[in-house]
Design a protein around this motif. Structure first.
Motif, PDB file in Angstrom:
ATOM      1  N   GLU A 226       0.838  -1.214   0.000  1.00 34.65           N
ATOM      2  CA  GLU A 226       0.000   0.000   0.000  1.00 34.65           C
ATOM      3  C   GLU A 226       0.867   1.257   0.000  1.00 34.65           C
ATOM      4  O   GLU A 226       0.473   2.319   0.514  1.00 34.65           O
ATOM      5  CB  GLU A 226      -1.013   0.005   1.153  1.00 34.65           C
ATOM      6  CG  GLU A 226      -2.227   0.885   0.877  1.00 34.65           C
ATOM      7  CD  GLU A 226      -3.317   0.816   1.947  1.00 34.65           C
ATOM      8  OE1 GLU A 226      -4.116  -0.135   1.900  1.00 34.65           O
ATOM      9  OE2 GLU A 226      -3.384   1.707   2.810  1.00 34.65           O
TER      10      GLU A 226
ATOM     11  N   ASP B 151      -3.620  -6.928  -1.113  1.00 39.34           N
ATOM     12  CA  ASP B 151      -5.042  -6.923  -0.749  1.00 39.34           C
ATOM     13  C   ASP B 151      -5.901  -7.104  -2.006  1.00 39.34           C
ATOM     14  O   ASP B 151      -6.899  -7.831  -1.996  1.00 39.34           O
ATOM     15  CB  ASP B 151      -5.413  -5.627  -0.034  1.00 39.34           C
ATOM     16  CG  ASP B 151      -4.776  -5.523   1.357  1.00 39.34           C
ATOM     17  OD1 ASP B 151      -4.213  -6.526   1.846  1.00 39.34           O
ATOM     18  OD2 ASP B 151      -4.843  -4.432   1.958  1.00 39.34           O
TER      19      ASP B 151
ATOM     20  N   SER C 183      -5.450 -10.730  -3.213  1.00 38.55           N
ATOM     21  CA  SER C 183      -6.193 -11.622  -2.313  1.00 38.55           C
ATOM     22  C   SER C 183      -7.681 -11.601  -2.645  1.00 38.55           C
ATOM     23  O   SER C 183      -8.315 -12.649  -2.813  1.00 38.55           O
ATOM     24  CB  SER C 183      -5.967 -11.199  -0.860  1.00 38.55           C
ATOM     25  OG  SER C 183      -6.799 -11.932   0.013  1.00 38.55           O
ATOM     26  N   MET C 184      -8.245 -10.406  -2.770  1.00 36.43           N
ATOM     27  CA  MET C 184      -9.683 -10.303  -3.065  1.00 36.43           C
ATOM     28  C   MET C 184     -10.009 -10.957  -4.405  1.00 36.43           C
ATOM     29  O   MET C 184     -10.973 -11.728  -4.516  1.00 36.43           O
ATOM     30  CB  MET C 184     -10.132  -8.842  -3.064  1.00 36.43           C
ATOM     31  CG  MET C 184     -11.618  -8.681  -3.346  1.00 36.43           C
ATOM     32  SD  MET C 184     -12.205  -6.965  -3.222  1.00 36.43           S
ATOM     33  CE  MET C 184     -11.834  -6.339  -4.861  1.00 36.43           C
TER      34      MET C 184
ATOM     35  N   GLU D  25      -9.693 -14.791  -4.252  1.00 36.17           N
ATOM     36  CA  GLU D  25     -10.779 -15.382  -3.462  1.00 36.17           C
ATOM     37  C   GLU D  25     -12.089 -15.396  -4.246  1.00 36.17           C
ATOM     38  O   GLU D  25     -12.944 -16.246  -4.023  1.00 36.17           O
ATOM     39  CB  GLU D  25     -10.957 -14.615  -2.148  1.00 36.17           C
ATOM     40  CG  GLU D  25      -9.820 -14.812  -1.151  1.00 36.17           C
ATOM     41  CD  GLU D  25      -9.668 -16.256  -0.722  1.00 36.17           C
ATOM     42  OE1 GLU D  25     -10.690 -16.860  -0.370  1.00 36.17           O
ATOM     43  OE2 GLU D  25      -8.536 -16.780  -0.768  1.00 36.17           O
TER      44      GLU D  25
ATOM     45  N   HIS E 218      -3.191  -4.693   4.520  1.00 40.67           N
ATOM     46  CA  HIS E 218      -3.848  -5.533   5.524  1.00 40.67           C
ATOM     47  C   HIS E 218      -3.403  -6.990   5.432  1.00 40.67           C
ATOM     48  O   HIS E 218      -3.181  -7.635   6.444  1.00 40.67           O
ATOM     49  CB  HIS E 218      -5.369  -5.452   5.343  1.00 40.67           C
ATOM     50  CG  HIS E 218      -5.947  -4.183   5.873  1.00 40.67           C
ATOM     51  ND1 HIS E 218      -5.796  -2.966   5.243  1.00 40.67           N
ATOM     52  CD2 HIS E 218      -6.668  -3.922   6.987  1.00 40.67           C
ATOM     53  CE1 HIS E 218      -6.414  -2.022   5.947  1.00 40.67           C
ATOM     54  NE2 HIS E 218      -6.949  -2.579   7.009  1.00 40.67           N
ATOM     55  N   THR E 219      -3.326  -7.515   4.208  1.00 40.97           N
ATOM     56  CA  THR E 219      -2.991  -8.936   4.054  1.00 40.97           C
ATOM     57  C   THR E 219      -1.566  -9.207   4.518  1.00 40.97           C
ATOM     58  O   THR E 219      -1.245 -10.310   4.969  1.00 40.97           O
ATOM     59  CB  THR E 219      -3.205  -9.367   2.592  1.00 40.97           C
ATOM     60  OG1 THR E 219      -4.532  -8.987   2.203  1.00 40.97           O
ATOM     61  CG2 THR E 219      -3.075 -10.864   2.423  1.00 40.97           C
TER      62      THR E 219
ATOM     63  N   VAL F   8      -0.311  -8.074   7.181  1.00 49.87           N
ATOM     64  CA  VAL F   8      -0.431  -8.323   8.621  1.00 49.87           C
ATOM     65  C   VAL F   8      -1.178  -9.632   8.881  1.00 49.87           C
ATOM     66  O   VAL F   8      -0.738 -10.475   9.665  1.00 49.87           O
ATOM     67  CB  VAL F   8      -1.173  -7.163   9.316  1.00 49.87           C
ATOM     68  CG1 VAL F   8      -1.437  -7.483  10.782  1.00 49.87           C
ATOM     69  CG2 VAL F   8      -0.373  -5.871   9.172  1.00 49.87           C
ATOM     70  N   ALA F   9      -2.309  -9.807   8.209  1.00 45.68           N
ATOM     71  CA  ALA F   9      -3.214 -10.913   8.545  1.00 45.68           C
ATOM     72  C   ALA F   9      -2.813 -12.223   7.875  1.00 45.68           C
ATOM     73  O   ALA F   9      -3.202 -13.294   8.330  1.00 45.68           O
ATOM     74  CB  ALA F   9      -4.648 -10.555   8.154  1.00 45.68           C
ATOM     75  N   GLY F  10      -2.064 -12.126   6.783  1.00 46.45           N
ATOM     76  CA  GLY F  10      -1.765 -13.340   6.007  1.00 46.45           C
ATOM     77  C   GLY F  10      -2.896 -13.666   5.068  1.00 46.45           C
ATOM     78  O   GLY F  10      -4.002 -13.129   5.184  1.00 46.45           O
ATOM     79  N   PRO F  11      -2.628 -14.550   4.122  1.00 47.15           N
ATOM     80  CA  PRO F  11      -3.659 -14.876   3.129  1.00 47.15           C
ATOM     81  C   PRO F  11      -4.822 -15.655   3.749  1.00 47.15           C
ATOM     82  O   PRO F  11      -4.677 -16.275   4.797  1.00 47.15           O
ATOM     83  CB  PRO F  11      -2.919 -15.732   2.099  1.00 47.15           C
ATOM     84  CG  PRO F  11      -1.662 -16.163   2.744  1.00 47.15           C
ATOM     85  CD  PRO F  11      -1.362 -15.252   3.891  1.00 47.15           C
ATOM     86  N   VAL F  12      -5.959 -15.592   3.109  1.00 46.35           N
ATOM     87  CA  VAL F  12      -7.146 -16.331   3.561  1.00 46.35           C
ATOM     88  C   VAL F  12      -6.972 -17.829   3.347  1.00 46.35           C
ATOM     89  O   VAL F  12      -7.458 -18.633   4.131  1.00 46.35           O
ATOM     90  CB  VAL F  12      -8.397 -15.871   2.763  1.00 46.35           C
ATOM     91  CG1 VAL F  12      -9.624 -16.664   3.193  1.00 46.35           C
ATOM     92  CG2 VAL F  12      -8.624 -14.379   2.940  1.00 46.35           C
TER      93      VAL F  12
ATOM     94  N   TRP G 245      -4.956 -20.266   3.604  1.00 48.19           N
ATOM     95  CA  TRP G 245      -4.025 -21.178   4.273  1.00 48.19           C
ATOM     96  C   TRP G 245      -4.523 -22.615   4.281  1.00 48.19           C
ATOM     97  O   TRP G 245      -3.768 -23.563   4.343  1.00 48.19           O
ATOM     98  CB  TRP G 245      -3.837 -20.716   5.729  1.00 48.19           C
ATOM     99  CG  TRP G 245      -5.135 -20.700   6.462  1.00 48.19           C
ATOM    100  CD1 TRP G 245      -5.996 -19.655   6.542  1.00 48.19           C
ATOM    101  CD2 TRP G 245      -5.765 -21.782   7.135  1.00 48.19           C
ATOM    102  NE1 TRP G 245      -7.127 -20.004   7.232  1.00 48.19           N
ATOM    103  CE2 TRP G 245      -7.009 -21.316   7.603  1.00 48.19           C
ATOM    104  CE3 TRP G 245      -5.403 -23.108   7.392  1.00 48.19           C
ATOM    105  CZ2 TRP G 245      -7.893 -22.129   8.305  1.00 48.19           C
ATOM    106  CZ3 TRP G 245      -6.296 -23.913   8.094  1.00 48.19           C
ATOM    107  CH2 TRP G 245      -7.521 -23.420   8.541  1.00 48.19           C
ATOM    108  N   HIS G 246      -5.847 -22.758   4.265  1.00 50.63           N
ATOM    109  CA  HIS G 246      -6.438 -24.074   4.544  1.00 50.63           C
ATOM    110  C   HIS G 246      -6.683 -24.885   3.283  1.00 50.63           C
ATOM    111  O   HIS G 246      -7.171 -25.995   3.364  1.00 50.63           O
ATOM    112  CB  HIS G 246      -7.752 -23.891   5.285  1.00 50.63           C
ATOM    113  CG  HIS G 246      -8.702 -22.996   4.545  1.00 50.63           C
ATOM    114  ND1 HIS G 246      -8.606 -21.621   4.584  1.00 50.63           N
ATOM    115  CD2 HIS G 246      -9.719 -23.279   3.714  1.00 50.63           C
ATOM    116  CE1 HIS G 246      -9.560 -21.098   3.819  1.00 50.63           C
ATOM    117  NE2 HIS G 246     -10.223 -22.069   3.288  1.00 50.63           N
TER     118      HIS G 246
END
Lengths: 306, 306
Positions: free
Chosen positions: A240, A258, A261-262, A265, A295-296, A298-302, A304-305
């Motif tokens: 950013e 970010d 990621s969006m 997803e 943001h991503t 800090v939070a990491g990618p969605v 992971w699973h």
């Protein structure tokens, strides 16, 4: 939901739009290392540097050193920002080191004058010389219209004025038109209507690119609205980075990670490896030594699973 | 763009969802002052506090003092979070101090167990006692399903499981169903499909509320997608307070001021005075003594020029 495209183009603009806004100039070796990380994410378009005069923009005075030093895989298109004919002359002296030229003016008279000390008409006349010369040199040209969605000095910017300028820039030879929300004043309703109207005015033969800032937290909502309106080309900045001195303290471009990621997803491909992009963003955060707006990061990618 | 509603409901949840996540307990007098600022913005719904046990949630142990101390204009609905029957007993001891009860469970078995040390079935059975008792006491009931869009422990959460729970909670008497993206895993495509499906399953007689987090920067994009899918009720937190301990360091709920800014710029009314809301957010930033995630708090509103 409107049909979404299966893939979009993303241009990474952090090395130009981001690095030029840093108060402390980043070392050339760090820039080269960071760009080398970025081009290994799979991104196919990267804005590397600018040929604005070094006394005006000392942060990017090392433009040719950076272009000469980076190690870019085949198929990645390097772009440089060109302010005027003299900037183009300087860039074309190292013409084998880039594929694309970015040129720009503002949709707002006041912003254009504060940015380049010219009227919009003077800027347009200049670009009508720069663009054909860049094309003759074999370069792809993106013309960006800053403050396309609002101006911090004038307020509303009429859409018709912006699209008239876009048509003139297309007619001068630009193959790609970029619309910048330079100080984050766009809203999703406006964005959707804008990109539908832009496609109608500009026809199908030019690429239309969205360049949003996250100034008021709406950057990804605007990207979604553009996507829903058929836009398939975006610009963003790792970590950013970037932004604009107005408003003071505001955050920068939408974060590439970010955005990616969006998009991923939602099933919209970018060709970018998010994990590798996050590595590049972590690296630039270390170089700058401060928390970034991403943001991503800090939070990491969605995912992971999966 | 799909037709957007002319107005939506916004519930301010910062005093509960935000304050409970602060590592340092906020002084009761500060809470009261901040809530008094919030209810003067024009917001019509505010989550004031929680009746979770004080040894579990010491940050909100002053629940009755806060409820008794605030000065709330007529027409503003105060809600309190109720974890179980014992919490309801304690809340109903001061029943004249609030109008709404919020109850909750998770769509993910693992998240539910980590959050309240019960299975989903046990939580549901408990709420099937709590909700009718709250209704009999004359309270409006919102039932929130956390991790409706994904779980940080389990990954994907099946939409049908979430909507089955929502139907059961509706049948138990909840007039409002809230769907929480507790750790910011939702994406706009999923959100749009979810809210369309939720309305189909739940019918027109319940209110459906969206509760997004900005964990990966997509909070407002998700709010836009929900709005486009017909959702007209949102929860948000001034200053972007709140959040969840997972993932570590992640930001909180979507910022009320960023949501309100986006909605107003699109012509969707909230009844909230953005300037007054920014005053409240500035005040909480001063109390907490740290920068907050809110963007509009830094950049200021877009509409200075109108």
């Amino acid at each position: 939901m409107p049909d979404l495209p299966s893939s979009v183009h993303v241009r990474e603009v952090g090395p130009r739009d981001g690095f030029q806004n840093e108060p402390e100039t980043i070392a050339t070796a760090d820039k080269i290392r960071l760009i080398d990380l970025l081009v290994r994410t799979g991104v196919k378009r990267i804005e590397v540097t600018s040929f604005v005069r070094p006394d005006v923009l000392p942060q990017l005075a090392d433009n040719t050193e950076v272009l000469a030093g980076i190690d870019v895989p085949a198929g990645v298109s390097r772009s440089v920002l060109i302010p005027n004919e003299r900037g183009l002359d300087n860039a074309l002296a190292v013409a084998d080191l880039f594929e694309e030229c970015g040129v720009f003016l503002s949709g707002s008279e006041t912003h254009n004058r504060k940015n380049v000390n010219r009227s919009i008409a003077e800027s347009l006349a200049g670009l009508q010389k720069v663009i054909p010369r860049a094309r003759e040199a074999g370069k792809q040209v993106e013309a960006v219209i800053a403050t396309s969605f609002g101006c911090p000095y004038e307020g509303d910017v009429p859409r018709d004025r912006v699209l008239d300028l876009a048509v003139a820039l297309r007619d001068a030879g630009a193959q790609e038109l970029g619309f910048g929300d330079t100080t984050g004043m766009a809203n999703p309703r406006q964005v959707r209507e804008f990109f539908v109207a832009a496609r109608e005015r500009l026809g199908d033969d030019v690429e239309i690119t969205a360049h949003f800032h996250n100034t008021r937290g709406q950057g990804l909502a605007n990207a979604l609205a553009a996507l829903e309106a058929g836009c398939t080309s975006f610009e963003s900045s790792f970590g950013e980075l970037g932004g604009c001195p107005v408003p003071k303290g505001a955050t920068g471009n939408i974060a590439s990670e970010d955005l990616v990621s969006m998009l991923h997803e939602m099933g919209v491909d970018t060709g970018i490896d998010l994990a590798k992009l996050l590595e590049a963003s972590r690296a630039v955060a270390e170089v700058l030594g401060r928390p970034l707006g991403s943001h991503t990061l800090v939070a990491g990618p969605v995912d992971w699973h999966r």
